[in-house]
Design a protein around this motif. Sequence first.
Motif, PDB file in Angstrom:
ATOM      1  N   ARG A 137      25.158  36.011  26.997  1.00  0.00           N
ATOM      2  CA  ARG A 137      25.035  34.542  26.971  1.00  0.00           C
ATOM      3  C   ARG A 137      24.108  34.058  28.085  1.00  0.00           C
ATOM      4  NH1 ARG A 137      30.508  35.072  25.618  1.00  0.00           N
ATOM      5  NH2 ARG A 137      31.157  34.665  27.763  1.00  0.00           N
ATOM      6  N   MET A 138      24.194  34.672  29.258  1.00  0.00           N
ATOM      7  CA  MET A 138      23.299  34.301  30.363  1.00  0.00           C
ATOM      8  C   MET A 138      21.848  34.654  30.028  1.00  0.00           C
ATOM      9  SD  MET A 138      25.291  35.247  33.853  1.00  0.00           S
ATOM     10  CE  MET A 138      26.952  35.818  33.536  1.00  0.00           C
ATOM     11  N   GLU A 165      26.955  39.420  37.814  1.00  0.00           N
ATOM     12  CA  GLU A 165      27.683  39.955  36.654  1.00  0.00           C
ATOM     13  C   GLU A 165      27.322  41.422  36.414  1.00  0.00           C
ATOM     14  OE1 GLU A 165      30.401  39.948  33.672  1.00  0.00           O
ATOM     15  OE2 GLU A 165      29.960  38.136  34.804  1.00  0.00           O
ATOM     16  N   VAL A 166      26.031  41.720  36.443  1.00  0.00           N
ATOM     17  CA  VAL A 166      25.582  43.092  36.195  1.00  0.00           C
ATOM     18  C   VAL A 166      26.049  44.023  37.320  1.00  0.00           C
ATOM     19  CG1 VAL A 166      23.528  44.581  36.010  1.00  0.00           C
ATOM     20  CG2 VAL A 166      23.648  42.443  34.709  1.00  0.00           C
ATOM     21  N   SER A 215      28.663  43.759  39.220  1.00  0.00           N
ATOM     22  CA  SER A 215      30.100  43.969  39.062  1.00  0.00           C
ATOM     23  C   SER A 215      30.373  44.974  37.939  1.00  0.00           C
ATOM     24  CB  SER A 215      30.782  42.631  38.768  1.00  0.00           C
ATOM     25  OG  SER A 215      32.135  42.808  38.502  1.00  0.00           O
ATOM     26  N   HIS A 216      29.691  44.807  36.847  1.00  0.00           N
ATOM     27  CA  HIS A 216      29.822  45.708  35.692  1.00  0.00           C
ATOM     28  C   HIS A 216      29.434  47.139  36.079  1.00  0.00           C
ATOM     29  CE1 HIS A 216      29.641  46.913  31.451  1.00  0.00           C
ATOM     30  NE2 HIS A 216      28.441  47.409  31.702  1.00  0.00           N
ATOM     31  N   VAL A 217      28.329  47.279  36.790  1.00  0.00           N
ATOM     32  CA  VAL A 217      27.848  48.591  37.219  1.00  0.00           C
ATOM     33  C   VAL A 217      28.884  49.274  38.121  1.00  0.00           C
ATOM     34  CG1 VAL A 217      26.126  49.725  38.712  1.00  0.00           C
ATOM     35  CG2 VAL A 217      25.386  48.145  36.911  1.00  0.00           C
ATOM     36  N   ARG A 218      29.412  48.526  39.092  1.00  0.00           N
ATOM     37  CA  ARG A 218      30.425  49.097  39.991  1.00  0.00           C
ATOM     38  C   ARG A 218      31.636  49.605  39.199  1.00  0.00           C
ATOM     39  NH1 ARG A 218      29.049  44.932  43.108  1.00  0.00           N
ATOM     40  NH2 ARG A 218      30.783  43.640  42.409  1.00  0.00           N
ATOM     41  N   GLU A 219      32.112  48.782  38.267  1.00  0.00           N
ATOM     42  CA  GLU A 219      33.276  49.188  37.470  1.00  0.00           C
ATOM     43  C   GLU A 219      32.985  50.438  36.646  1.00  0.00           C
ATOM     44  OE1 GLU A 219      34.174  45.703  35.228  1.00  0.00           O
ATOM     45  OE2 GLU A 219      35.019  44.653  36.951  1.00  0.00           O
ATOM     46  N   GLU A 220      31.828  50.477  36.019  1.00  0.00           N
ATOM     47  CA  GLU A 220      31.497  51.651  35.210  1.00  0.00           C
ATOM     48  C   GLU A 220      31.366  52.897  36.085  1.00  0.00           C
ATOM     49  OE1 GLU A 220      29.350  50.326  31.095  1.00  0.00           O
ATOM     50  OE2 GLU A 220      28.063  51.132  32.673  1.00  0.00           O
TER      51      GLU A 220
END
Length: 185
Positions: A84-85, A109-110, A112-117
């Motif tokens: 959406r962004m 956002e990216v 945060s996503h990268v860290r989680e993955e």
Amino acid sequence: MGPGGDVIAELAADHRELEALFSQIELQPVDHPRRRELADRLTAELVRHTVAEELHLYPVVREHVPLGAALADKELADHARAERMLKELEDLSVDDPRFNDTIAKLKFEVASHVREEEHELFPKLAATLPPEKLDELGRLVRRARETAPTRPHPSLPNTPPAHRLLAPGAGLVDRVRDLLRNPTR
């Protein structure tokens, strides 16, 4: 993108490239046209990356990783927010103050996503699947990026089977559109 290795190496290389693109954008003066070019490149790479994950990584996570369905659902929700962004960013000019705000939110956002993955999902995947399966997934991810869309399509489903059917067609349309916008590519 990607070094030609197993799925974890492939996706981690994508993550480094995305981080580098964010850095390149930030190095440009605030309203410089190069920011738009870099944002378009970031968009294409991020869309290809997310489609490859949605087609091949998350179905395997659901099936093989303990509590994988919840992990995959979380990652898909992250993708939907980022997409959406990206769609919002697509329509903004570099001199619009929302351009910089959207880039900053997308970067957060990216990241945060990268860290989680990289700290949660990838270790669980590596502990669950044999190296041969990780290599096979790496090949599938590389192939998926070749036909994936290069523009955000938030209205497309992000889960198979519909995604498997619609993403290649959207990818073809996007690449024709990219060629028409920038014939020197």
